[in-house]
Design an enzyme around this catalytic site. Structure first.
Site, PDB file in Angstrom:
ATOM      1  N   ASN A 156     -91.733-108.944  23.002  1.00 55.92           N
ATOM      2  CA  ASN A 156     -92.672-108.656  24.086  1.00 55.92           C
ATOM      3  C   ASN A 156     -92.215-107.436  24.867  1.00 55.92           C
ATOM      4  O   ASN A 156     -91.065-107.019  24.774  1.00 55.92           O
ATOM      5  CB  ASN A 156     -92.797-109.862  25.012  1.00 55.92           C
ATOM      6  CG  ASN A 156     -93.463-111.036  24.331  1.00 55.92           C
ATOM      7  OD1 ASN A 156     -94.413-110.865  23.581  1.00 55.92           O
ATOM      8  ND2 ASN A 156     -92.961-112.230  24.557  1.00 55.92           N
ATOM      9  N   CYS A 157     -93.148-106.890  25.638  1.00 51.65           N
ATOM     10  CA  CYS A 157     -92.895-105.733  26.480  1.00 51.65           C
ATOM     11  C   CYS A 157     -91.656-105.974  27.331  1.00 51.65           C
ATOM     12  O   CYS A 157     -91.502-107.085  27.853  1.00 51.65           O
ATOM     13  CB  CYS A 157     -94.116-105.498  27.366  1.00 51.65           C
ATOM     14  SG  CYS A 157     -94.026-104.015  28.358  1.00 51.65           S
ATOM     15  N   PRO A 158     -90.779-105.034  27.431  1.00 46.34           N
ATOM     16  CA  PRO A 158     -90.855-103.638  27.001  1.00 46.34           C
ATOM     17  C   PRO A 158     -90.146-103.348  25.678  1.00 46.34           C
ATOM     18  O   PRO A 158     -89.983-102.199  25.304  1.00 46.34           O
ATOM     19  CB  PRO A 158     -90.151-102.905  28.139  1.00 46.34           C
ATOM     20  CG  PRO A 158     -89.037-103.835  28.509  1.00 46.34           C
ATOM     21  CD  PRO A 158     -89.633-105.226  28.336  1.00 46.34           C
ATOM     22  N   ASP A 201     -97.404-107.828  20.069  1.00 50.80           N
ATOM     23  CA  ASP A 201     -97.629-107.803  21.521  1.00 50.80           C
ATOM     24  C   ASP A 201     -98.938-107.078  21.828  1.00 50.80           C
ATOM     25  O   ASP A 201     -99.044-105.876  21.597  1.00 50.80           O
ATOM     26  CB  ASP A 201     -96.460-107.093  22.208  1.00 50.80           C
ATOM     27  CG  ASP A 201     -96.619-106.996  23.717  1.00 50.80           C
ATOM     28  OD1 ASP A 201     -97.517-107.656  24.265  1.00 50.80           O
ATOM     29  OD2 ASP A 201     -95.830-106.272  24.340  1.00 50.80           O
TER      30      ASP A 201
END
Length: 74
Positions: free
Chosen positions: A12-14, A39
């Site tokens: 997932n981000c980042p 994502d």
């Protein structure tokens, strides 16, 4: 065909952007990186990343929840 492939599925981000940034450093100008991600936020992130770094987003596809990006190093 991409010079290198980066699999960030499940991250997932980042993390997808951070790993993409690191992988792009190893490429020569004009070479391409294929990035695989699950994502959904990566769609806007990859566009913004390319604009801010001078790289070119050649393609962006959603294949059943797996996003594939092809980025050319600028």
């Amino acid at each position: 065909m991409a010079t290198q492939t980066l699999d960030t599925k499940g991250m997932n981000c980042p993390l997808p952007i951070l790993k993409t940034k690191k992988a792009m450093k190893d490429l020569a100008t004009g070479e391409t990186l294929e990035v695989l991600s699950t994502d959904p936020g990566s769609v806007k992130d990859m566009e913004a990343f390319c604009k801010s770094t001078g790289n070119k987003l050649l393609s962006s596809n959603d294949n059943g929840g797996v996003f594939t990006y092809e980025i050319e190093k600028g």
